[in-house]
Design a protein around this motif. Structure first.
Motif, PDB file in Angstrom:
ATOM      1  N   PRO A   1      10.906   8.639 -13.323  1.00 28.17           N
ATOM      2  CA  PRO A   1      11.873   9.459 -12.583  1.00 28.17           C
ATOM      3  C   PRO A   1      11.714   9.272 -11.077  1.00 28.17           C
ATOM      4  O   PRO A   1      10.592   9.158 -10.571  1.00 28.17           O
ATOM      5  CB  PRO A   1      11.527  10.892 -13.002  1.00 28.17           C
ATOM      6  N   LYS A   2      12.823   9.235 -10.373  1.00 27.17           N
ATOM      7  CA  LYS A   2      12.802   8.987  -8.923  1.00 27.17           C
ATOM      8  C   LYS A   2      12.848  10.303  -8.159  1.00 27.17           C
ATOM      9  O   LYS A   2      13.375  11.296  -8.613  1.00 27.17           O
ATOM     10  CB  LYS A   2      13.990   8.108  -8.523  1.00 27.17           C
ATOM     11  N   GLY A   3      12.262  10.258  -6.959  1.00 23.31           N
ATOM     12  CA  GLY A   3      12.410  11.357  -6.021  1.00 23.31           C
ATOM     13  C   GLY A   3      11.499  12.544  -6.243  1.00 23.31           C
ATOM     14  O   GLY A   3      11.713  13.606  -5.646  1.00 23.31           O
TER      15      GLY A   3
ATOM     16  N   GLY B   1       5.227   8.181  -9.153  1.00 20.34           N
ATOM     17  CA  GLY B   1       6.228   8.313  -8.111  1.00 20.34           C
ATOM     18  C   GLY B   1       6.168   7.235  -7.043  1.00 20.34           C
ATOM     19  O   GLY B   1       7.217   6.702  -6.631  1.00 20.34           O
ATOM     20  N   PRO B   2       4.972   6.848  -6.564  1.00 17.44           N
ATOM     21  CA  PRO B   2       4.901   5.800  -5.549  1.00 17.44           C
ATOM     22  C   PRO B   2       5.437   4.454  -6.031  1.00 17.44           C
ATOM     23  O   PRO B   2       5.937   3.655  -5.230  1.00 17.44           O
ATOM     24  CB  PRO B   2       3.401   5.706  -5.244  1.00 17.44           C
ATOM     25  N   ILE B   3       5.330   4.182  -7.335  1.00 15.09           N
ATOM     26  CA  ILE B   3       5.819   2.912  -7.877  1.00 15.09           C
ATOM     27  C   ILE B   3       7.333   2.863  -7.780  1.00 15.09           C
ATOM     28  O   ILE B   3       7.910   1.855  -7.345  1.00 15.09           O
ATOM     29  CB  ILE B   3       5.340   2.744  -9.330  1.00 15.09           C
ATOM     30  N   ALA B   4       7.995   3.951  -8.143  1.00  9.35           N
ATOM     31  CA  ALA B   4       9.451   4.009  -8.026  1.00  9.35           C
ATOM     32  C   ALA B   4       9.885   4.035  -6.566  1.00  9.35           C
ATOM     33  O   ALA B   4      10.851   3.369  -6.184  1.00  9.35           O
ATOM     34  CB  ALA B   4       9.985   5.239  -8.759  1.00  9.35           C
ATOM     35  N   PHE B   5       9.167   4.773  -5.728  1.00  7.46           N
ATOM     36  CA  PHE B   5       9.532   4.917  -4.324  1.00  7.46           C
ATOM     37  C   PHE B   5       9.481   3.585  -3.583  1.00  7.46           C
ATOM     38  O   PHE B   5      10.294   3.327  -2.690  1.00  7.46           O
ATOM     39  CB  PHE B   5       8.591   5.925  -3.659  1.00  7.46           C
TER      40      PHE B   5
ATOM     41  N   ALA C   1       9.865  -0.929 -17.553  1.00 10.74           N
ATOM     42  CA  ALA C   1       8.909   0.185 -17.510  1.00 10.74           C
ATOM     43  C   ALA C   1       9.102   1.004 -16.240  1.00 10.74           C
ATOM     44  O   ALA C   1       9.070   2.238 -16.267  1.00 10.74           O
ATOM     45  CB  ALA C   1       7.479  -0.345 -17.583  1.00 10.74           C
ATOM     46  N   VAL C   2       9.326   0.321 -15.133  1.00  8.59           N
ATOM     47  CA  VAL C   2       9.563   1.033 -13.870  1.00  8.59           C
ATOM     48  C   VAL C   2      10.827   1.877 -13.957  1.00  8.59           C
ATOM     49  O   VAL C   2      10.899   2.977 -13.399  1.00  8.59           O
ATOM     50  CB  VAL C   2       9.633   0.038 -12.690  1.00  8.59           C
TER      51      VAL C   2
ATOM     52  N   LEU D   1       0.848  -1.178   0.000  1.00 13.77           N
ATOM     53  CA  LEU D   1       0.000   0.000   0.000  1.00 13.77           C
ATOM     54  C   LEU D   1       0.890   1.237   0.000  1.00 13.77           C
ATOM     55  O   LEU D   1       1.668   1.451   0.928  1.00 13.77           O
ATOM     56  CB  LEU D   1      -0.917   0.017   1.221  1.00 13.77           C
ATOM     57  N   ALA D   2       0.790   2.031  -1.063  1.00 17.50           N
ATOM     58  CA  ALA D   2       1.524   3.288  -1.144  1.00 17.50           C
ATOM     59  C   ALA D   2       0.696   4.340  -0.429  1.00 17.50           C
ATOM     60  O   ALA D   2      -0.336   4.785  -0.935  1.00 17.50           O
ATOM     61  CB  ALA D   2       1.766   3.671  -2.597  1.00 17.50           C
TER      62      ALA D   2
END
Length: 369
Positions: free
Chosen positions: A189-191, A91-95, A184-185, A56-57
């Motif tokens: 972009p991160k952060g 963003g939550p997917i990368a985080f 794909a992930v 859960l993000a």
């Protein structure tokens, strides 16, 4: 049962501004659909396809989600990825990548309710050697969504986020569920806040690496109060057509009357002479007191309707208290923990915010803050 292992990431961190004032006091994934939180329904559906871990993000009201679901629900392990600030849809997917590393991921918007065939979606994803596959659903008005142009091989050739109707390439819209390969992930972009539908999907479509799986079954977006009502009443007519569904240990007086369809949740109480329905959902542990009438309304968990009160076409939030002899008209929304004093009358489309006490009549639509 689908045989492949898959982790799911569910976006649960947004402020749900379009669901205010209800969402000030309750995260949208705990909003009840036919008496049960939407996220309970989603996790149970994922479990039926063999998903055994959900991330859960979270951000806004995260503690309530953690308290409700704990570390496991319906055999599915629950992890929490707490964002410092809401990071959009990408963003939550990368985080959260530390929780799934280099595996294929199912990412889902938390405010959709859909029984997507994950097995069929995965087979299409693999046959097209896609980096990402988006679940699609056909709607009458595509303008609030991401809209696609799909070719004969189910590859998405164009992805337009929230177009004008004249510019929409079809009526097939993003249904809010994606299968994502690590490649794909890597594009996210991160952060920072990222809207994956704008920053990632159009490029993948241009490369021929984005597929679309058309889902024709149950699908609801509960992102605003109108859609939330529609999801509840449509499913109510389906699940309780011509009957009332009464939950575990609910107490309904013999002199109470239930007009179908209706749902009375677990441990709820309906007292002498009360009239429920049609199209009424009473949440868990909710109380409808003596001679009250509730019709075409949704009562959240732990709410109370006082004796002799009349509630027509309203939404009553979690732990809200409606006193005795109150009249609430259609379209009104009483947020969680609000208190409406005895004999108060509320006009149509009155929105009472959380923890607010109302001790005088409200004669015109508007917000009570």
């Amino acid at each position: 049962m689908w045989c492949c292992e898959l982790k799911a990431l569910i976006l649960a961190g947004g402020y749900a501004t379009r669901l205010r004032p209800l969402s000030y006091a309750l995260p949208k994934l705990l909003f009840p659909v036919c008496g049960r939180p939407v996220l309970e329904r989603t996790i149970e559906h994922l479990s039926s396809f063999g998903v055994d871990e959900a991330i859960l993000a979270v951000n806004y009201l995260a503690d309530q989600l953690r308290e409700h679901f704990g570390e496991e629900y319906h055999g599915v392990k629950i992890r929490y990825s707490l964002e410092p600030t809401p990071l959009g849809t990408g963003g939550p997917i990368a985080f959260a990548r530390r929780y799934y590393e280099s595996e294929r991921l199912l990412a889902m918007n938390g405010d959709i309710l859909a029984e997507i065939d994950l097995g069929a979606m995965s087979r299409l994803h693999e046959s097209n050697e896609a980096l990402a596959t988006v679940a699609l659903h056909e709607v009458d008005d595509p303008t609030p969504f991401g809209v696609v142009r799909l070719d004969e091989r189910s590859k998405i050739r164009e992805f337009v986020e929230k177009p004008k109707l004249a510019d929409a390439p079809s009526r097939l819209v993003n249904a809010g569920a994606y299968l994502l390969e690590p490649g794909a992930v890597d594009r996210i972009p991160k952060g920072r806040k990222v809207i994956i539908e704008r920053e990632v999907f159009p490029a993948l479509a241009g490369e021929g690496r984005l597929s679309g799986y058309v889902h024709s079954g149950t699908w609801f977006d509960i992102g605003n109060i109108s859609d939330f009502r529609n999801a509840n009443f449509t499913l109510l007519e389906s699940e309780a057509s011509g009957k009332a569904i009464v939950g575990k240990d609910a107490q309904i007086s013999k002199s109470a009357k239930l007009d179908f369809p209706a749902i009375v949740g677990d441990h709820a109480t309906v007292e002498d002479g009360a009239i429920l329905g049609p199209l009424t959902i009473v949440g868990r542990r909710a109380r409808v007191r003596r001679n009250a009438r509730v019709a075409r309304s949704i009562l959240f968990d732990d709410s109370e309707i006082g004796s002799e009160s009349s509630v027509e076409g309203a939404v009553i939030g979690n732990s809200a208290t409606i006193g005795g002899g109150v009249v609430i008209h259609r379209g009104s929304v009483i947020a969680g923990h609000a208190y409406i004093h005895d004999k108060v009358r509320l006009a149509h489309d009155v929105y009472v915010h959380p923890y607010k006490e109302v001790d005088e009549d409200i004669a015109s639509p508007g917000h009570v803050v």
